[in-house]
Enzyme design. Structure first.
Site, PDB file in Angstrom:
ATOM      1  N   CYS A 279       0.831  -1.215   0.000  1.00 31.27           N
ATOM      2  CA  CYS A 279       0.000   0.000   0.000  1.00 31.27           C
ATOM      3  C   CYS A 279       0.862   1.261   0.000  1.00 31.27           C
ATOM      4  CB  CYS A 279      -0.925  -0.014   1.214  1.00 31.27           C
ATOM      5  SG  CYS A 279      -1.643   1.584   1.636  1.00 31.27           S
ATOM      6  N   GLY A 280       0.693   2.103  -1.021  1.00 29.20           N
ATOM      7  CA  GLY A 280       1.464   3.336  -1.136  1.00 29.20           C
ATOM      8  C   GLY A 280       1.231   4.287   0.013  1.00 29.20           C
ATOM      9  N   HIS A 281      -0.026   4.415   0.465  1.00 30.36           N
ATOM     10  CA  HIS A 281      -0.338   5.320   1.571  1.00 30.36           C
ATOM     11  C   HIS A 281       0.300   4.831   2.871  1.00 30.36           C
ATOM     12  CE1 HIS A 281      -3.043   7.449  -1.048  1.00 30.36           C
ATOM     13  NE2 HIS A 281      -3.707   6.349  -1.301  1.00 30.36           N
ATOM     14  N   CYS A 282       0.356   3.507   3.048  1.00 28.45           N
ATOM     15  CA  CYS A 282       0.998   2.932   4.234  1.00 28.45           C
ATOM     16  C   CYS A 282       2.493   3.221   4.220  1.00 28.45           C
ATOM     17  CB  CYS A 282       0.760   1.422   4.291  1.00 28.45           C
ATOM     18  SG  CYS A 282      -0.980   0.933   4.283  1.00 28.45           S
TER      19      CYS A 282
END
Length: 507
Positions: A51-54
């Site tokens: 996950c990029g946001h993670c």
């Protein structure tokens, strides 16, 4: 004494069994309940490694964990790899990444959703509000100066009597604000240092004018409005870190300036934008978006824009219906922006609905192609039953559905009463339907009453066929009038759909 030593020793052993990475506890199903017993207050991030946001959150999350640990508080930060610990993820209703929940007092039931920004200070401030006094008592100048120096924004109440009605209203306000630290003081030296002549409230910030002094009757709602109007910069850049503050804030009318930072006249455009923003504090949020950044291309597409059209301005409301507005002139000056925003606040603007041109072959294939300019003519033809897929070109779930949708069109291509169609909702908008997640499937049955039926069944050829052959009864939600069709779809996409909103990755 011996009993106390034994309890402490057992707690130390339990804590040692829970691994840490950069001061963040690493939790699994096997140690989750033990962690809740050992640490009374834990903020837990459920993440996915891909996950990029993670990934973007990792350094700020670790920084916050280190800050709290260094202070010696009983608050800890933890993380769970939800792709490995699927039972835990399911137990706590994790539908997207990252999902962040706060477990207080060792209780496993009903954890509170984290609701502030994704900077370390945001995380720490939110947690301190949840576990300590709403406003820190400031007994000397050093404490007050530290509160201001350590935070982007801080609010301090200056009261001769901290038990007064005004002071109590201030504390009530502090309890209602999650993401800003509050302090309260009756110390004469502190009051003198900050040149406060009478009981009052001051908001300190590291941008724009530096401080704002509240003027008026000290009441919770008035203080909240004052804070809302002043807690963000006059102009805020849209980034991964600021997105939660932008979307989660109380100001739901946003004007966006799309401009490349590399442009030679970038600063001039920013000066004009900022000058215009001064008269709309607390009413319209002024945001600028670097149109050259790859991660921002989805936003440009959402507004039907291309890089070469920037710099440009758009306005959007994020109320129950997301509505977009486009200025008549492309020239970015303070005067033009002020006139545009004034017309908006006075209700003089008409929504801007995007539409592509009608393709020459729009009705030549089994699945007809709809755009804004031909939508109503086709969909509300009283002699036709029309089944429409509203999609986004980048949506993975739409791509998976495409071959099935083509098969459905092929199956009914010779049926004079049924039309299978699709519309790219990133480039076309209509007043009749508001689309918030992709794919969205809607059925418009024949007749003069302009009914709309949401499709909620299986996304299979058999499911779609039964739905059409039953006149929209098998797999459909109750029909409703077109005039009632506003914002009925949930902004949180169903599992398997792609949400329009930014800031987290769907499962």
């Amino acid at each position: 004494m011996l009993k106390l030593l034994i309890v402490c020793a057992l707690a130390a052993i339990s804590a040692a069994d829970i691994p840490e990475e950069e001061d963040v506890l690493v939790l699994k199903k096997s140690n989750f309940e033990e962690a809740l017993k050992t640490y009374p207050n834990i903020l837990v991030e459920f993440y996915a490694p891909w996950c990029g946001h993670c990934k973007a959150l990792v350094p700020e999350y670790a920084k916050a964990a280190g800050m709290l640990k260094a202070e010696g508080t009983d608050i800890r930060l933890a993380k769970v790899d939800a792709t490995e610990e699927s039972e835990l993820a399911q137990e706590f209703g994790v539908r997207g990444y990252p999902t962040i929940k706060f477990f207080k007092g060792g209780e496993k039931e009903n954890p509170k959703e984290y609701s502030a920004g994704r900077q370390a200070d945001d995380i720490v401030n939110w947690l301190k509000k949840r576990t300590g006094p709403a406003a820190t008592t400031l007994n000397d100048v050093t404490q007050a100066e530290s509160l201001i120096a350590d935070n982007e924004v801080a609010v301090i109440g200056f009261f001769k009597d901290v038990e007064s009605a005004d002071a109590k209203a201030f504390i009530k306000t502090a309890e209602a604000v999650d993401d800003i630290p509050f302090g309260i003081t009756s110390d004469d030296a502190v009051i003198s240092k900050f040149e406060v002549a009478k009981d009052g409230v001051v908001l300190f910030k590291k941008f724009d004018e530096g401080r704002n002094t509240f003027d008026g009757e000290i009441a919770k709602e008035k203080l909240l409005a004052f804070i809302k109007a002043n807690q963000l910069p006059l102009v805020i850049e849209f980034t991964e870190q600021t997105a939660p503050k932008i979307f989660g804030g109380e100001i739901k009318s946003h004007i966006l300036m799309f401009v490349p930072k590399t442009a030679t006249d970038f600063q001039d455009k920013m000066d004009q934008f900022k000058k215009a923003a001064e008269g709309f504090k607390g009413k319209i949020l002024f945001i600028f978006i670097d149109s050259d950044v790859d991660d921002n291309q989805r936003i440009l597409e959402f507004f039907g824009l291309k890089k070469e059209e920037c710099p440009t301005i758009r306005l959007i409301t994020l109320e129950e219906e997301m509505t977009k507005y486009k200025p008549e002139t492309s020239e970015i000056t303070a005067e033009n922006i002020i006139a545009f925003c004034t017309d908006f606040t006075e209700g003089k603007l008409k929504p801007h609905l995007m539409s592509q041109d009608i393709p020459d072959d729009w009705d030549k294939n089994p699945v007809q192609v709809l755009v804004g300019k031909n939508f109503e003519e086709v969909v509300f033809d009283p002699a036709k039953n029309v089944f429409v897929e509203f999609y986004a070109p980048w949506c993975g779930h739409c791509k998976q559905l495409a071959p099935i949708w083509d098969q459905l069109g092929e199956k009914f291509k010779d049926n004079a009463n049924i039309v299978v169609a699709k519309m790219d909702s990133t480039a076309n908008e209509i007043e009749a339907v508001k689309v918030h997640s992709f794919p969205t499937l809607k059925f418009f049955p024949a007749g003069e009453d302009r009914k709309v039926i949401d499709y909620n069944g299986e996304r299979t050829l058999d499911g779609f066929t039964k739905f059409l052959e039953s006149g929209g009864k098998e797999g459909g939600a109750p029909a409703r009038d077109e005039d009632e069709e506003t914002d009925d779809l949930d902004l949180d996409a169903e599992e398997g759909d792609s949400d329009v909103e930014e800031g987290h990755d769907e499962l």
